[in-house]
Write a protein that holds these residues in place. Structure first.
Motif, PDB file in Angstrom:
ATOM      1  N   ILE A 138       6.670  -4.650   6.108  1.00 22.78           N
ATOM      2  CA  ILE A 138       5.818  -4.568   4.764  1.00 22.78           C
ATOM      3  C   ILE A 138       6.825  -3.975   3.808  1.00 22.78           C
ATOM      4  N   LYS A 139       6.985  -4.858   2.920  1.00 24.78           N
ATOM      5  CA  LYS A 139       7.611  -4.357   1.453  1.00 24.78           C
ATOM      6  C   LYS A 139       6.733  -3.588   0.314  1.00 24.78           C
ATOM      7  N   ILE A 174       5.748  -9.393   2.778  1.00 24.16           N
ATOM      8  CA  ILE A 174       6.360  -9.337   3.852  1.00 24.16           C
ATOM      9  C   ILE A 174       7.985  -9.634   3.558  1.00 24.16           C
ATOM     10  N   THR A 175       8.785  -8.772   4.094  1.00 24.06           N
ATOM     11  CA  THR A 175      10.260  -9.161   3.961  1.00 24.06           C
ATOM     12  C   THR A 175      10.598  -9.556   5.443  1.00 24.06           C
ATOM     13  N   THR A 176      11.134 -10.823   5.663  1.00 27.21           N
ATOM     14  CA  THR A 176      11.575 -11.238   7.147  1.00 27.21           C
ATOM     15  C   THR A 176      12.919 -10.752   7.608  1.00 27.21           C
ATOM     16  N   GLU A 177      13.077 -10.541   8.875  1.00 27.84           N
ATOM     17  CA  GLU A 177      14.552  -9.991   9.018  1.00 27.84           C
ATOM     18  C   GLU A 177      15.124 -11.170   9.928  1.00 27.84           C
ATOM     19  N   ILE A 212       7.775 -12.688   1.608  1.00 29.83           N
ATOM     20  CA  ILE A 212       6.696 -13.699   1.311  1.00 29.83           C
ATOM     21  C   ILE A 212       5.633 -13.045   0.799  1.00 29.83           C
ATOM     22  N   LEU A 213       4.867 -13.504  -0.268  1.00 31.16           N
ATOM     23  CA  LEU A 213       3.628 -12.857  -0.664  1.00 31.16           C
ATOM     24  C   LEU A 213       2.606 -13.416   0.324  1.00 31.16           C
ATOM     25  N   ILE A 214       1.782 -12.536   0.562  1.00 25.34           N
ATOM     26  CA  ILE A 214       0.440 -12.907   1.365  1.00 25.34           C
ATOM     27  C   ILE A 214      -0.817 -12.396   0.820  1.00 25.34           C
ATOM     28  N   GLU A 215      -1.879 -12.984   0.796  1.00 27.81           N
ATOM     29  CA  GLU A 215      -2.975 -12.560   0.055  1.00 27.81           C
ATOM     30  C   GLU A 215      -3.947 -12.520   1.301  1.00 27.81           C
ATOM     31  N   LEU A 258      -5.616  -4.350   5.882  1.00 26.42           N
ATOM     32  CA  LEU A 258      -4.302  -3.631   5.446  1.00 26.42           C
ATOM     33  C   LEU A 258      -4.621  -2.091   5.364  1.00 26.42           C
ATOM     34  N   ASN A 259      -5.604  -1.660   5.346  1.00 23.93           N
ATOM     35  CA  ASN A 259      -5.938  -0.079   5.314  1.00 23.93           C
ATOM     36  C   ASN A 259      -5.094   0.788   6.251  1.00 23.93           C
ATOM     37  N   ALA A 260      -4.741   0.350   7.429  1.00 19.88           N
ATOM     38  CA  ALA A 260      -4.159   0.989   8.552  1.00 19.88           C
ATOM     39  C   ALA A 260      -2.740   0.601   8.524  1.00 19.88           C
ATOM     40  N   PHE A 261      -2.053  -0.025   7.332  1.00 23.64           N
ATOM     41  CA  PHE A 261      -0.638  -0.228   7.374  1.00 23.64           C
ATOM     42  C   PHE A 261      -0.175   0.428   6.365  1.00 23.64           C
ATOM     43  N   GLN A 262       1.391   0.693   6.441  1.00 25.37           N
ATOM     44  CA  GLN A 262       2.074   1.378   5.694  1.00 25.37           C
ATOM     45  C   GLN A 262       3.400   0.430   5.097  1.00 25.37           C
ATOM     46  N   VAL A 263       3.893   0.860   3.869  1.00 23.18           N
ATOM     47  CA  VAL A 263       5.167   0.054   3.564  1.00 23.18           C
ATOM     48  C   VAL A 263       6.291   0.451   4.690  1.00 23.18           C
ATOM     49  N   GLY A 264       7.202  -0.433   4.866  1.00 20.60           N
ATOM     50  CA  GLY A 264       7.970  -0.186   6.094  1.00 20.60           C
ATOM     51  C   GLY A 264       7.823  -0.660   7.436  1.00 20.60           C
TER      52      GLY A 264
END
Length: 125
Positions: free
Chosen positions: A7-8, A28-31, A38-41, A50-56
């Protein structure tokens, strides 16, 4: 379809129009050799996923590709694409998180000492 990466960015939920249409975007930055951003809506009730997720965080996102056609006032036809998320899973070191207990390393077990090479088995090899 699925996209995996880190997650970026996670944006705030935004509300549009009189009907209260909700949308929340994340990147999302692919590895891979050439990482993609990639922008995802996420829309309506999926915004709350998305509330349970963080950048990185490494994640796997289930997506649908959406496309639409629009004719402008000059009569020109335009096409637009979007990537819409509907599920997101946390990944731990590239593996999906699950409820299975961890497997101990092989050296955690003592070798067997009571082997008899003459014991018959029914293995085909």
């Amino acid at each position: 379809m699925e996209i995996q990466g880190r997650i970026k960015m996670i944006d705030e939920t935004k509300t549009y129009g009189n009907n209260g249409f909700r949308k929340r975007e994340m990147v999302i930055t692919t590895e891979e050799q050439y990482p993609q951003h990639i922008l995802i809506e996420f829309v309506q009730d999926k915004c709350d996923l998305l509330n349970a997720f963080q950048v990185g965080q490494p994640v796997k996102v289930s997506i649908n590709l959406r496309g639409r056609e629009w004719v402008n006032p000059q009569g020109e036809t335009k096409y637009f694409n979007s990537v819409q998320g509907w599920r997101i899973e946390n990944l731990i070191q590239g593996q999906p998180q699950n409820d299975l207990p961890p497997v101990p390393p092989a050296d955690a077990f003592e070798p067997a000492t009571n082997l008899n090479e003459e014991d018959m088995d029914d293995l085909p090899f």
